[in-house]
Design a protein around this motif. Sequence first.
Motif, PDB file in Angstrom:
ATOM      1  N   GLN A   1      15.565  26.204   1.105  1.00 61.63           N
ATOM      2  CA  GLN A   1      14.122  25.981   1.073  1.00 61.63           C
ATOM      3  C   GLN A   1      13.758  24.633   1.705  1.00 61.63           C
ATOM      4  OE1 GLN A   1      11.858  28.381   0.128  1.00 61.63           O
ATOM      5  NE2 GLN A   1      10.509  26.964   1.200  1.00 61.63           N
ATOM      6  N   GLU A   2      14.580  23.605   1.467  1.00 59.24           N
ATOM      7  CA  GLU A   2      14.325  22.296   2.077  1.00 59.24           C
ATOM      8  C   GLU A   2      14.363  22.383   3.605  1.00 59.24           C
ATOM      9  OE1 GLU A   2      13.358  19.325   0.936  1.00 59.24           O
ATOM     10  OE2 GLU A   2      13.199  20.139  -1.084  1.00 59.24           O
ATOM     11  N   PHE A   3      15.335  23.123   4.145  1.00 54.77           N
ATOM     12  CA  PHE A   3      15.395  23.310   5.597  1.00 54.77           C
ATOM     13  C   PHE A   3      14.143  24.023   6.101  1.00 54.77           C
ATOM     14  CE2 PHE A   3      20.109  22.758   5.366  1.00 54.77           C
ATOM     15  CZ  PHE A   3      20.213  21.801   6.349  1.00 54.77           C
ATOM     16  N   ARG A   4      13.725  25.066   5.407  1.00 54.65           N
ATOM     17  CA  ARG A   4      12.550  25.830   5.844  1.00 54.65           C
ATOM     18  C   ARG A   4      11.274  24.988   5.719  1.00 54.65           C
ATOM     19  NH1 ARG A   4      14.498  30.435   7.401  1.00 54.65           N
ATOM     20  NH2 ARG A   4      16.243  31.385   6.322  1.00 54.65           N
ATOM     21  N   ASP A   5      11.182  24.188   4.659  1.00 53.22           N
ATOM     22  CA  ASP A   5      10.034  23.290   4.505  1.00 53.22           C
ATOM     23  C   ASP A   5      10.009  22.243   5.610  1.00 53.22           C
ATOM     24  OD1 ASP A   5       9.257  24.664   2.244  1.00 53.22           O
ATOM     25  OD2 ASP A   5       9.968  23.135   0.836  1.00 53.22           O
ATOM     26  N   PHE A   6      11.179  21.743   5.981  1.00 54.17           N
ATOM     27  CA  PHE A   6      11.266  20.769   7.074  1.00 54.17           C
ATOM     28  C   PHE A   6      10.706  21.364   8.358  1.00 54.17           C
ATOM     29  CE2 PHE A   6      13.722  19.473  10.828  1.00 54.17           C
ATOM     30  CZ  PHE A   6      13.311  18.157  10.911  1.00 54.17           C
ATOM     31  N   LEU A   7      11.042  22.624   8.635  1.00 55.17           N
ATOM     32  CA  LEU A   7      10.564  23.270   9.854  1.00 55.17           C
ATOM     33  C   LEU A   7       9.051  23.454   9.846  1.00 55.17           C
ATOM     34  CD1 LEU A   7      13.328  25.942  10.453  1.00 55.17           C
ATOM     35  CD2 LEU A   7      12.972  23.799  11.699  1.00 55.17           C
ATOM     36  N   ALA A   8       8.450  23.599   8.667  1.00 57.52           N
ATOM     37  CA  ALA A   8       7.002  23.808   8.569  1.00 57.52           C
ATOM     38  C   ALA A   8       6.219  22.500   8.491  1.00 57.52           C
ATOM     39  CB  ALA A   8       6.682  24.660   7.346  1.00 57.52           C
ATOM     40  N   CYS A   9       6.856  21.421   8.103  1.00 59.69           N
ATOM     41  CA  CYS A   9       6.169  20.155   7.868  1.00 59.69           C
ATOM     42  C   CYS A   9       5.584  19.578   9.159  1.00 59.69           C
ATOM     43  CB  CYS A   9       7.133  19.149   7.261  1.00 59.69           C
ATOM     44  SG  CYS A   9       6.339  17.589   6.837  1.00 59.69           S
ATOM     45  N   GLY A  10       4.295  19.294   9.136  1.00 59.56           N
ATOM     46  CA  GLY A  10       3.639  18.660  10.265  1.00 59.56           C
ATOM     47  C   GLY A  10       3.203  19.599  11.368  1.00 59.56           C
ATOM     48  N   VAL A  11       3.474  20.892  11.223  1.00 57.03           N
ATOM     49  CA  VAL A  11       3.097  21.868  12.239  1.00 57.03           C
ATOM     50  C   VAL A  11       1.686  22.354  11.913  1.00 57.03           C
ATOM     51  CG1 VAL A  11       3.671  24.070  13.321  1.00 57.03           C
ATOM     52  CG2 VAL A  11       5.498  22.532  12.582  1.00 57.03           C
ATOM     53  N   LEU A  12       0.731  22.010  12.763  1.00 58.40           N
ATOM     54  CA  LEU A  12      -0.671  22.348  12.488  1.00 58.40           C
ATOM     55  C   LEU A  12      -0.909  23.846  12.395  1.00 58.40           C
ATOM     56  CD1 LEU A  12      -2.586  19.722  14.647  1.00 58.40           C
ATOM     57  CD2 LEU A  12      -2.187  19.720  12.185  1.00 58.40           C
ATOM     58  N   ALA A  13      -0.106  24.648  13.048  1.00 58.42           N
ATOM     59  CA  ALA A  13      -0.268  26.098  12.971  1.00 58.42           C
ATOM     60  C   ALA A  13      -0.028  26.618  11.559  1.00 58.42           C
ATOM     61  CB  ALA A  13       0.684  26.781  13.947  1.00 58.42           C
ATOM     62  N   ARG A  14       0.624  25.830  10.701  1.00 60.12           N
ATOM     63  CA  ARG A  14       0.895  26.226   9.320  1.00 60.12           C
ATOM     64  C   ARG A  14      -0.260  25.896   8.387  1.00 60.12           C
ATOM     65  NH1 ARG A  14       5.240  29.148   7.881  1.00 60.12           N
ATOM     66  NH2 ARG A  14       7.145  28.392   8.787  1.00 60.12           N
ATOM     67  N   GLY A  15      -1.286  25.237   8.892  1.00 57.58           N
ATOM     68  CA  GLY A  15      -2.451  24.911   8.083  1.00 57.58           C
ATOM     69  C   GLY A  15      -2.956  23.514   8.382  1.00 57.58           C
ATOM     70  N   PHE A  16      -4.266  23.378   8.422  1.00 57.54           N
ATOM     71  CA  PHE A  16      -4.876  22.083   8.677  1.00 57.54           C
ATOM     72  C   PHE A  16      -6.315  22.128   8.212  1.00 57.54           C
ATOM     73  CE2 PHE A  16      -5.630  24.617  12.398  1.00 57.54           C
ATOM     74  CZ  PHE A  16      -6.966  24.392  12.681  1.00 57.54           C
ATOM     75  N   ALA A  17      -6.915  20.983   8.152  1.00 62.14           N
ATOM     76  CA  ALA A  17      -8.339  20.875   7.820  1.00 62.14           C
ATOM     77  C   ALA A  17      -8.981  19.945   8.837  1.00 62.14           C
ATOM     78  CB  ALA A  17      -8.518  20.306   6.418  1.00 62.14           C
ATOM     79  N   ARG A  18     -10.187  20.251   9.228  1.00 63.95           N
ATOM     80  CA  ARG A  18     -10.927  19.347  10.109  1.00 63.95           C
ATOM     81  C   ARG A  18     -11.817  18.498   9.215  1.00 63.95           C
ATOM     82  NH1 ARG A  18     -13.710  20.071  15.859  1.00 63.95           N
ATOM     83  NH2 ARG A  18     -14.537  17.965  15.926  1.00 63.95           N
ATOM     84  N   LEU A  19     -11.725  17.206   9.381  1.00 63.92           N
ATOM     85  CA  LEU A  19     -12.444  16.274   8.535  1.00 63.92           C
ATOM     86  C   LEU A  19     -13.496  15.527   9.341  1.00 63.92           C
ATOM     87  CD1 LEU A  19      -9.332  14.774   6.755  1.00 63.92           C
ATOM     88  CD2 LEU A  19     -10.752  16.672   5.980  1.00 63.92           C
ATOM     89  N   ARG A  20     -14.605  15.237   8.707  1.00 64.33           N
ATOM     90  CA  ARG A  20     -15.646  14.438   9.351  1.00 64.33           C
ATOM     91  C   ARG A  20     -15.979  13.284   8.428  1.00 64.33           C
ATOM     92  NH1 ARG A  20     -21.180  14.246   9.249  1.00 64.33           N
ATOM     93  NH2 ARG A  20     -22.117  13.422  11.132  1.00 64.33           N
TER      94      ARG A  20
END
Length: 94
Positions: A48-67
Motif C-alpha cells: 500500500q505504501e508503494f501504491r500511495d507513493f505512486l499516487a502522491c502529488g499526481v493531480l489526476a488523482r484529485g485536486f481542488a482549485r482555490l481562490r
Amino acid sequence: MALVCHDYQPRAAERGVLHTVVREHLEAFLQEAADRSDGTGLPPFVEQEFRDFLACGVLARGFARLRCESAPSSGWCRSPARGGDSARAAGGRG
C-alpha cells in the motif's frame, strides 16, 4: 493571523527517476517477493505504501482549485490521500 496565498506548483512526481522505477517495476517486484516466500509476499501495508507513493502529488488523482479572497491569484492544491492525512500521504513529510 493573516493567511498568505501562494500559487501551487505541481512537482511533476510522475517524471522523477524514483517514481518511474517504482511504477515500471512494482508489479514484477511484488510477484518476485511472493515467489520467494510462501506465496504471501510482502505485508499488505508495504504494498500500500508503494501504491500511495505512486499516487502522491499526481493531480489526476484529485485536486481542488482555490481562490484567495485577499489576492487576485488562484492555485491548485492536490487532494490529500488517506482521508486528509497529507503528512502521511507525503511519506511523513507534510
